[in-house]
Scaffold this motif. Structure first.
Motif, PDB file in Angstrom:
ATOM      1  N   THR A  56     -18.112  -6.218-112.875  1.00 26.80           N
ATOM      2  CA  THR A  56     -19.451  -6.196-111.978  1.00 26.80           C
ATOM      3  C   THR A  56     -20.482  -5.462-112.748  1.00 26.80           C
ATOM      4  O   THR A  56     -21.092  -4.665-112.372  1.00 26.80           O
ATOM      5  CB  THR A  56     -18.857  -5.237-110.848  1.00 26.80           C
ATOM      6  N   TYR A  57     -20.598  -5.675-113.972  1.00 29.90           N
ATOM      7  CA  TYR A  57     -21.674  -5.126-114.804  1.00 29.90           C
ATOM      8  C   TYR A  57     -23.086  -5.286-114.153  1.00 29.90           C
ATOM      9  O   TYR A  57     -23.773  -4.540-114.099  1.00 29.90           O
ATOM     10  CB  TYR A  57     -21.761  -5.532-116.384  1.00 29.90           C
ATOM     11  N   LYS A  58     -23.245  -6.656-113.797  1.00 28.71           N
ATOM     12  CA  LYS A  58     -24.583  -6.928-113.100  1.00 28.71           C
ATOM     13  C   LYS A  58     -24.895  -6.149-112.105  1.00 28.71           C
ATOM     14  O   LYS A  58     -25.873  -5.674-112.196  1.00 28.71           O
ATOM     15  CB  LYS A  58     -24.474  -8.537-113.123  1.00 28.71           C
ATOM     16  N   ILE A  61     -35.031 -10.731-115.250  1.00 25.71           N
ATOM     17  CA  ILE A  61     -34.303 -11.240-116.331  1.00 25.71           C
ATOM     18  C   ILE A  61     -32.691 -10.991-115.752  1.00 25.71           C
ATOM     19  O   ILE A  61     -31.960 -11.815-116.040  1.00 25.71           O
ATOM     20  CB  ILE A  61     -34.642 -10.756-117.567  1.00 25.71           C
ATOM     21  N   ILE A  62     -32.555  -9.750-115.471  1.00 25.84           N
ATOM     22  CA  ILE A  62     -31.169  -9.490-115.273  1.00 25.84           C
ATOM     23  C   ILE A  62     -30.550 -10.199-113.930  1.00 25.84           C
ATOM     24  O   ILE A  62     -29.555 -10.830-113.906  1.00 25.84           O
ATOM     25  CB  ILE A  62     -30.979  -7.985-115.000  1.00 25.84           C
ATOM     26  N   GLN A  63     -31.460 -10.332-113.102  1.00 23.61           N
ATOM     27  CA  GLN A  63     -30.975 -11.160-111.670  1.00 23.61           C
ATOM     28  C   GLN A  63     -30.888 -12.641-112.114  1.00 23.61           C
ATOM     29  O   GLN A  63     -29.908 -13.209-111.371  1.00 23.61           O
ATOM     30  CB  GLN A  63     -32.121 -11.135-110.645  1.00 23.61           C
ATOM     31  N   ASN A  64     -31.542 -13.101-113.132  1.00 24.06           N
ATOM     32  CA  ASN A  64     -31.277 -14.629-113.421  1.00 24.06           C
ATOM     33  C   ASN A  64     -30.388 -14.811-114.367  1.00 24.06           C
ATOM     34  O   ASN A  64     -30.119 -16.032-114.832  1.00 24.06           O
ATOM     35  CB  ASN A  64     -32.837 -15.079-113.576  1.00 24.06           C
ATOM     36  N   THR A  65     -29.641 -13.733-114.976  1.00 24.28           N
ATOM     37  CA  THR A  65     -28.752 -13.958-116.243  1.00 24.28           C
ATOM     38  C   THR A  65     -27.361 -14.117-115.384  1.00 24.28           C
ATOM     39  O   THR A  65     -27.032 -13.125-114.500  1.00 24.28           O
ATOM     40  CB  THR A  65     -28.813 -12.982-117.001  1.00 24.28           C
TER      41      THR A  65
END
Length: 87
Positions: free
Chosen positions: A3-5, A42-46
């Motif tokens: 769950t890194y994201k 960027i993080i949300q869309n990766t």
């Protein structure tokens, strides 16, 4: 699956020096707030599959944005951002 994201989105932080480093490496002139907003998007869309932990760092590769974000996995602090070199 890790769950890194989720962990990164909830706890991401920055040092004063990293903003200048990001602007220099990406050849931009963004404010601190604009950098934080850009990285958050960027993080949300990766996809989580593009989050890779190696040693003490987590590397987030967003190929559509040609950007790789390096984050310290212990402090969840942004270390740097690089352009992904096209093959």
């Amino acid at each position: 699956m890790s769950t890194y994201k989720k962990e990164i989105l909830n706890h991401i932080c920055y040092t004063a020096l990293v903003y200048g480093r990001i602007n220099k490496k990406l050849n931009l002139q963004l404010s601190n707030w604009e950098i934080e907003k850009m990285l958050l998007e960027i993080i949300q869309n990766t996809k989580e599959i593009n989050f890779e932990k190696r040693g003490k760092n987590i590397y987030i590769s967003n190929e559509s944005g040609d950007i790789r974000i390096t984050i310290n996995s212990f402090t969840i602090r942004v270390i740097t951002v690089d352009r992904i070199k096209q093959k």
